[in-house]
Motif scaffolding. Structure first.
Motif, PDB file in Angstrom:
ATOM      1  N   ARG A 106       4.744  20.193  -8.156  1.00 45.60           N
ATOM      2  CA  ARG A 106       4.578  20.005  -6.712  1.00 45.60           C
ATOM      3  C   ARG A 106       5.890  19.478  -6.140  1.00 45.60           C
ATOM      4  NH1 ARG A 106      -1.179  16.776  -6.321  1.00 45.60           N
ATOM      5  NH2 ARG A 106      -2.395  18.189  -7.637  1.00 45.60           N
ATOM      6  N   GLY A 107       6.536  20.239  -5.342  1.00 48.42           N
ATOM      7  CA  GLY A 107       7.786  19.779  -4.754  1.00 48.42           C
ATOM      8  C   GLY A 107       7.511  18.947  -3.530  1.00 48.42           C
ATOM      9  N   GLY A 108       8.544  18.282  -3.051  1.00 47.25           N
ATOM     10  CA  GLY A 108       8.446  17.489  -1.841  1.00 47.25           C
ATOM     11  C   GLY A 108       7.689  16.208  -2.075  1.00 47.25           C
ATOM     12  N   THR A 109       7.247  15.603  -0.959  1.00 43.76           N
ATOM     13  CA  THR A 109       6.529  14.343  -1.008  1.00 43.76           C
ATOM     14  C   THR A 109       5.177  14.528  -0.361  1.00 43.76           C
ATOM     15  OG1 THR A 109       7.541  13.668   1.081  1.00 43.76           O
ATOM     16  CG2 THR A 109       8.659  13.003  -0.922  1.00 43.76           C
TER      17      THR A 109
ATOM     18  N   HIS B 254       0.833  -1.202   0.000  1.00 42.72           N
ATOM     19  CA  HIS B 254       0.000   0.000   0.000  1.00 42.72           C
ATOM     20  C   HIS B 254       0.871   1.257   0.000  1.00 42.72           C
ATOM     21  CE1 HIS B 254      -3.028  -2.933   1.597  1.00 42.72           C
ATOM     22  NE2 HIS B 254      -3.826  -2.235   0.799  1.00 42.72           N
ATOM     23  N   ALA B 255       1.869   1.290   0.875  1.00 41.89           N
ATOM     24  CA  ALA B 255       2.744   2.456   0.960  1.00 41.89           C
ATOM     25  C   ALA B 255       3.541   2.638  -0.328  1.00 41.89           C
ATOM     26  CB  ALA B 255       3.689   2.310   2.153  1.00 41.89           C
ATOM     27  N   HIS B 256       3.974   1.532  -0.903  1.00 41.93           N
ATOM     28  CA  HIS B 256       4.752   1.626  -2.140  1.00 41.93           C
ATOM     29  C   HIS B 256       3.891   2.161  -3.280  1.00 41.93           C
ATOM     30  CE1 HIS B 256       8.056   0.712  -4.831  1.00 41.93           C
ATOM     31  NE2 HIS B 256       7.205   0.138  -5.651  1.00 41.93           N
TER      32      HIS B 256
ATOM     33  N   GLY C  46       2.107   9.235  -6.038  1.00 42.32           N
ATOM     34  CA  GLY C  46       2.560  10.602  -5.830  1.00 42.32           C
ATOM     35  C   GLY C  46       3.553  11.039  -6.885  1.00 42.32           C
ATOM     36  N   ARG C  47       4.483  10.170  -7.211  1.00 38.71           N
ATOM     37  CA  ARG C  47       5.466  10.504  -8.241  1.00 38.71           C
ATOM     38  C   ARG C  47       4.798  10.666  -9.603  1.00 38.71           C
ATOM     39  NH1 ARG C  47       9.892   6.092  -7.879  1.00 38.71           N
ATOM     40  NH2 ARG C  47       8.652   5.125  -6.247  1.00 38.71           N
TER      41      ARG C  47
ATOM     42  N   ARG D 208       2.938  14.021  -9.677  1.00 41.98           N
ATOM     43  CA  ARG D 208       3.843  15.149  -9.845  1.00 41.98           C
ATOM     44  C   ARG D 208       4.370  15.222 -11.271  1.00 41.98           C
ATOM     45  NH1 ARG D 208       5.098  13.315  -4.719  1.00 41.98           N
ATOM     46  NH2 ARG D 208       6.890  12.084  -5.446  1.00 41.98           N
ATOM     47  N   ALA D 209       4.658  14.066 -11.850  1.00 46.14           N
ATOM     48  CA  ALA D 209       5.142  14.052 -13.227  1.00 46.14           C
ATOM     49  C   ALA D 209       4.064  14.523 -14.192  1.00 46.14           C
ATOM     50  CB  ALA D 209       5.610  12.636 -13.602  1.00 46.14           C
ATOM     51  N   ALA D 210       2.806  14.119 -13.937  1.00 48.54           N
ATOM     52  CA  ALA D 210       1.705  14.517 -14.813  1.00 48.54           C
ATOM     53  C   ALA D 210       1.446  16.015 -14.751  1.00 48.54           C
ATOM     54  CB  ALA D 210       0.432  13.753 -14.437  1.00 48.54           C
TER      55      ALA D 210
END
Length: 327
Positions: free
Chosen positions: A323-326, A304-306, A312-313, A316-318
């Protein structure tokens, strides 16, 4: 043509062409009588070649499939093509190829004339395969040496680099080569350590058959594949996947292909349950995302976490990385 062995080879070469040959045409090609052709056909049949005769005004002969695989005659282009193809397959752990391609490559390279060996080497040096996955590559020549030693029950010497980088020299009685997932493994009895060992072939170099034959020892497992599987489970983290997939079971089974560690059970007409095993969360996530449909993961909880991190990545790419950070 009065040389019987040479004539038989010429006749066999003609018959291996996928067509039917009238007896009169064969006789003309080989400059002999039709009666000699009939006798030579009988000789080939006695050697195990299934030559079928057809009835008719002229009659004809053709080579058909039999109960066993007889020796084949290859011209230069065919021999080079097969050698290059076998080297490409043996150099990467291709599912379903396994040890048979390595044995075939060893037999072919042993009898290739020098001029053809040069052509095979030139083709392999000039071409670069486009590989998928992150599996390590192995040297096909090393694989053929190992396969021949396994077949001949001949002791081996080779250099080996362990996972921590330590380099050693090994003396081994080889038992089997096993293709597992994306890697090749050699199962053998280590004479200096007096125990069975598993060697990754991509970490092995300079294999040298010593010429010393040995009597096979009983393997501490049902077979070599079971031995490899037990060792990999012991030394690698294994995750068990259980997920509900929003797609028909037959479609999911088709998409995941030939992974022997996966099971698909239908829940209803449009939903199924997928259970699988993997040595990394990345591999399990990729397997699910490649299905191209909605799914719900029941376990492992680490997945789930993975998946959240991947989402999230991707988000951000889309959005152009705005959006910086996590998350």
């Amino acid at each position: 043509m009065t040389d019987t062995p040479a004539r038989l080879l010429s006749l066999l070469s003609l018959l291996q062409t996928p067509r039917e040959w009238p007896g009169s045409e064969l006789a003309e090609r080989l400059d002999v009588s039709p009666r000699t052709i009939r006798r030579d056909i009988d000789r080939l049949r006695a050697l195990g070649y299934p030559v079928e005769a057809t009835m008719g005004a002229v009659g004809g002969y053709r080579l058909v499939a039999g109960t066993a695989m007889p020796p084949l005659l290859l011209d230069d282009e065919e021999a080079v093509a097969i050698a290059v193809g076998l080297r490409a397959a043996a150099g990467h752990a291709v599912v379903g190829i396994e040890e048979a391609s390595v044995r075939a490559l060893g037999k072919l390279l042993q009898v290739l004339p020098g001029r053809l060996r040069h052509r095979v080497g030139a083709l392999n040096a000039a071409t670069v395969p486009l590989l998928t996955g992150d599996g390590p590559t192995v040297d096909p020549e090393d694989l053929t040496v190992l396969a021949n030693a396994v077949t001949n029950r001949e002791r081996l010497r080779f250099a080996y680099q362990a996972g921590d980088g330590a380099e050693t020299r090994r003396r081994v009685e080889p038992d089997r080569l096993v293709s597992a997932g994306r890697r090749w493994y050699l199962v053998g009895y280590d004479l200096d350590r007096d125990d069975w060992r598993l060697f990754r072939v991509d970490r092995l170099s300079e294999p040298f058959p010593t010429g010393v034959r040995f009597t096979p020892r009983p393997l501490p497992a049902e077979d070599a594949a079971a031995f490899v599987a037990s060792k990999l489970r012991r030394h690698s983290p294994t995750y068990t996947l259980d997920a509900t997939v929003q797609a028909p079971a037959a479609e999911v089974a088709r998409r995941i292909g030939g992974y022997g560690d996966s099971a698909v059970e239908p829940v209803d007409e449009h939903t199924c349950r997928l259970r699988s095993r993997g040595d990394s969360l990345e591999w399990l996530a990729m397997r699910l995302l490649m299905l191209g449909c909605e799914f719900e993961v029941h376990r492992p909880p680490e997945l789930h976490a993975h998946l959240r991190d991947l989402a999230g990545r991707a988000d951000r790419a889309a959005n152009g990385g705005s959006r910086g950070g996590t998350d």
